[in-house]
Each structure stands twice: as C-alpha cells, then as structure tokens.
Scaffold this motif. Structure first.
Motif, PDB file in Angstrom:
ATOM      1  N   VAL A  35      -7.506   7.023  16.660  1.00 47.84           N
ATOM      2  CA  VAL A  35      -6.179   7.015  16.034  1.00 47.84           C
ATOM      3  C   VAL A  35      -5.832   8.448  15.651  1.00 47.84           C
ATOM      4  O   VAL A  35      -6.667   9.174  15.103  1.00 47.84           O
ATOM      5  CB  VAL A  35      -6.179   6.115  14.787  1.00 47.84           C
ATOM      6  N   THR A  36      -4.621   8.877  15.958  1.00 38.82           N
ATOM      7  CA  THR A  36      -4.192  10.235  15.603  1.00 38.82           C
ATOM      8  C   THR A  36      -2.831  10.177  14.903  1.00 38.82           C
ATOM      9  O   THR A  36      -2.132   9.166  14.948  1.00 38.82           O
ATOM     10  CB  THR A  36      -4.077  11.151  16.838  1.00 38.82           C
ATOM     11  N   TRP A  37      -2.487  11.309  14.295  1.00 41.58           N
ATOM     12  CA  TRP A  37      -1.204  11.440  13.601  1.00 41.58           C
ATOM     13  C   TRP A  37      -0.432  12.640  14.146  1.00 41.58           C
ATOM     14  O   TRP A  37       0.410  13.200  13.468  1.00 41.58           O
ATOM     15  CB  TRP A  37      -1.441  11.608  12.094  1.00 41.58           C
ATOM     16  N   ARG A  38      -0.721  13.009  15.388  1.00 44.20           N
ATOM     17  CA  ARG A  38      -0.107  14.211  15.968  1.00 44.20           C
ATOM     18  C   ARG A  38       1.389  14.057  16.170  1.00 44.20           C
ATOM     19  O   ARG A  38       2.096  15.048  16.334  1.00 44.20           O
ATOM     20  CB  ARG A  38      -0.778  14.549  17.304  1.00 44.20           C
ATOM     21  N   HIS A  39       1.855  12.825  16.202  1.00 46.81           N
ATOM     22  CA  HIS A  39       3.290  12.574  16.397  1.00 46.81           C
ATOM     23  C   HIS A  39       4.083  12.786  15.109  1.00 46.81           C
ATOM     24  O   HIS A  39       5.314  12.758  15.137  1.00 46.81           O
ATOM     25  CB  HIS A  39       3.511  11.150  16.907  1.00 46.81           C
ATOM     26  N   LEU A  40       3.394  13.018  13.994  1.00 49.09           N
ATOM     27  CA  LEU A  40       4.066  13.187  12.710  1.00 49.09           C
ATOM     28  C   LEU A  40       4.170  14.663  12.335  1.00 49.09           C
ATOM     29  O   LEU A  40       3.330  15.480  12.739  1.00 49.09           O
ATOM     30  CB  LEU A  40       3.296  12.435  11.610  1.00 49.09           C
ATOM     31  N   ASN A  78     -10.520  12.622  10.594  1.00 48.19           N
ATOM     32  CA  ASN A  78      -9.666  13.481  11.421  1.00 48.19           C
ATOM     33  C   ASN A  78      -8.272  13.686  10.835  1.00 48.19           C
ATOM     34  O   ASN A  78      -7.500  14.500  11.349  1.00 48.19           O
ATOM     35  CB  ASN A  78      -9.519  12.879  12.832  1.00 48.19           C
ATOM     36  N   TRP A  79      -7.932  12.950   9.784  1.00 47.13           N
ATOM     37  CA  TRP A  79      -6.571  12.972   9.263  1.00 47.13           C
ATOM     38  C   TRP A  79      -6.053  14.383   8.946  1.00 47.13           C
ATOM     39  O   TRP A  79      -4.945  14.746   9.379  1.00 47.13           O
ATOM     40  CB  TRP A  79      -6.464  12.077   8.011  1.00 47.13           C
ATOM     41  N   PRO A  80      -6.791  15.233   8.219  1.00 53.96           N
ATOM     42  CA  PRO A  80      -6.226  16.554   7.897  1.00 53.96           C
ATOM     43  C   PRO A  80      -6.031  17.449   9.119  1.00 53.96           C
ATOM     44  O   PRO A  80      -5.187  18.355   9.095  1.00 53.96           O
ATOM     45  CB  PRO A  80      -7.239  17.164   6.921  1.00 53.96           C
ATOM     46  N   ALA A 175      -3.690   0.145  12.234  1.00 51.01           N
ATOM     47  CA  ALA A 175      -2.651  -0.105  11.231  1.00 51.01           C
ATOM     48  C   ALA A 175      -3.106   0.342   9.845  1.00 51.01           C
ATOM     49  O   ALA A 175      -2.325   0.911   9.069  1.00 51.01           O
ATOM     50  CB  ALA A 175      -2.291  -1.588  11.226  1.00 51.01           C
ATOM     51  N   LEU A 176      -4.369   0.110   9.532  1.00 52.04           N
ATOM     52  CA  LEU A 176      -4.929   0.526   8.239  1.00 52.04           C
ATOM     53  C   LEU A 176      -4.854   2.038   8.066  1.00 52.04           C
ATOM     54  O   LEU A 176      -4.482   2.548   7.004  1.00 52.04           O
ATOM     55  CB  LEU A 176      -6.384   0.060   8.142  1.00 52.04           C
ATOM     56  N   LEU A 177      -5.191   2.784   9.111  1.00 54.05           N
ATOM     57  CA  LEU A 177      -5.170   4.244   9.030  1.00 54.05           C
ATOM     58  C   LEU A 177      -3.741   4.770   8.897  1.00 54.05           C
ATOM     59  O   LEU A 177      -3.515   5.796   8.242  1.00 54.05           O
ATOM     60  CB  LEU A 177      -5.867   4.850  10.253  1.00 54.05           C
ATOM     61  N   MET A 178      -2.785   4.091   9.495  1.00 53.23           N
ATOM     62  CA  MET A 178      -1.390   4.477   9.290  1.00 53.23           C
ATOM     63  C   MET A 178      -0.944   4.185   7.856  1.00 53.23           C
ATOM     64  O   MET A 178      -0.179   4.951   7.258  1.00 53.23           O
ATOM     65  CB  MET A 178      -0.487   3.765  10.296  1.00 53.23           C
ATOM     66  N   ASP A 179      -1.462   3.085   7.290  1.00 50.62           N
ATOM     67  CA  ASP A 179      -1.204   2.802   5.870  1.00 50.62           C
ATOM     68  C   ASP A 179      -1.744   3.925   4.994  1.00 50.62           C
ATOM     69  O   ASP A 179      -1.100   4.353   4.030  1.00 50.62           O
ATOM     70  CB  ASP A 179      -1.866   1.483   5.451  1.00 50.62           C
ATOM     71  N   LEU A 180      -2.949   4.397   5.315  1.00 50.28           N
ATOM     72  CA  LEU A 180      -3.552   5.492   4.554  1.00 50.28           C
ATOM     73  C   LEU A 180      -2.683   6.733   4.618  1.00 50.28           C
ATOM     74  O   LEU A 180      -2.447   7.401   3.598  1.00 50.28           O
ATOM     75  CB  LEU A 180      -4.957   5.798   5.088  1.00 50.28           C
ATOM     76  N   ASP A 181      -2.204   7.056   5.803  1.00 48.20           N
ATOM     77  CA  ASP A 181      -1.343   8.230   5.958  1.00 48.20           C
ATOM     78  C   ASP A 181      -0.097   8.123   5.096  1.00 48.20           C
ATOM     79  O   ASP A 181       0.283   9.080   4.415  1.00 48.20           O
ATOM     80  CB  ASP A 181      -0.949   8.398   7.429  1.00 48.20           C
TER      81      ASP A 181
END
Length: 198
Positions: A35-40, A78-80, A175-181
């Motif tokens: 799961v990544t957050w590179r789109h944000l 990996n979030w930060p 979905a949980l990791l997106m909730d965390l973000d």
C-alpha cells in the motif's frame, strides 16, 4: 517378455513419481503490492531528518501476519516515505508504528444437516494499526506530537478459499492504512500546523 515387463515397470514408476511431484507442488503464492500514498500531496514540515521506529513488538499468538503474503507493520512503516517532506531546520521528526495487528477468532457455525446447507461466517478478523509522529529539536527537546490508532473488523465465510480469504484481508488492510493516513493528516494539521509549510 521380460523386457516389456521391465519397461512397463519403469513407465509405471515414472508415472507414479510424476503424480507425487504434482501432488507436492502447491499453487503459486499470490503476491500483493505494498500500500502506498504516493498519489497524495506530501505534507511539508519545517524540520530536518525523519527517523523511523518499529515499536509494535512481537505478534500475538493469534496474529495472522506470519501466514500472510503481506505485512501490515512493514507497510505502515513506509508512510512517512510517501507523505512527509522536510525542509529548512535541524528539528527531527520521529515516526513510530506503535500497533500492527491482524488477529483472528473462530465463529460458531451451524452443525448437522442445517449446517450443510448454510454458508456461515466462520472467522472474524480484527485489524489494528497505530502510529505516532514526534517533532523535537536537534538536542531531543520535544516540540509536539500526534498519534493515531485505527481499527477495522470483518468476517469471512466458511465457503471462501484460502486465496479469497487472503484477498479479503488484504483489501481490509489497505483500507485500514488509508484510515491511518487520514487520521494522521487530520492530527498534524490540527496540532502541528505551525510547523507545516503552507
């Protein structure tokens, strides 16, 4: 006659070995992307280096992660990398993953004749992840922190295959990791806003 018999025995033996090898060969293991957050849009801090700490400890006895082809704790770490940028000072950001659990419990299902015609929910999966972000000066003096813990649960039916169960748990993990973000983003802009570059 003897030659044919020996040849037949050899073919039978080879066929038996091939069947045994086929039986021992398991289906290919499904792989899942991290799961990544590179789109944000990254959150830019007036700070310096980012430290990462895995502080979630040893999995519980009923934790599913050792048997899954993906890892909640590792992905949360990996979030930060995707969401934080630092510019300008020697202040330190320390990101810690404090919880990372995917635990399971068996549910009671119908037995007997009625159970044969019922697709019961046979397993409950509980997911939990937590993280903390601390801002401190170069000498370690605390300047502020935020923390978030999010949880999700879902049940799995007894008719699901192993692959279907893994996919369902992965989808819930993502979905949980997106909730965390979302929760960390909210807390940062609420409690550390003066250190965030507009």
């Amino acid at each position: 006659m003897m030659g044919l018999s020996m040849r037949g025995m050899s073919l039978a033996l080879a066929g038996g070995m091939a069947m045994m090898m086929a039986a021992c060969t398991s289906a290919p293991v499904q792989t899942y992307p991290d799961v990544t957050w590179r789109h944000l849009q990254p959150i830019a801090f007036s700070a310096g280096p980012i430290e990462k700490v895995a502080a979630y400890g040893v999995p519980a006895a009923n934790d599913l992660q050792p048997d899954l082809p993906f890892d909640l704790g590792r992905m949360a770490m990996n979030w930060p990398d995707d969401r934080l940028q630092t510019v300008g000072t020697n202040d330190i950001l320390r990101y810690s993953v404090t919880d990372a659990e995917i635990t399971t419990a068996n549910l009671k299902t119908k037995s007997g004749l009625s159970g044969m015609f019922t697709d019961d929910q046979s397993q409950k999966v509980d997911l939990k992840v937590g993280a903390k972000l601390e801002l401190m000066s170069e000498d370690g003096t605390p300047k502020g922190e935020v923390a978030a813990v999010v949880e999700r649960s879902r049940t799995l039916s007894e008719s699901m295959s192993v692959a279907e169960r893994e996919k369902a748990i992965y989808d819930e993990t993502a979905a949980l990791l997106m909730d965390l973000d979302r929760e960390l983003d909210k807390q940062i802009h609420k409690n550390l806003a003066r250190y965030v570059l507009k």
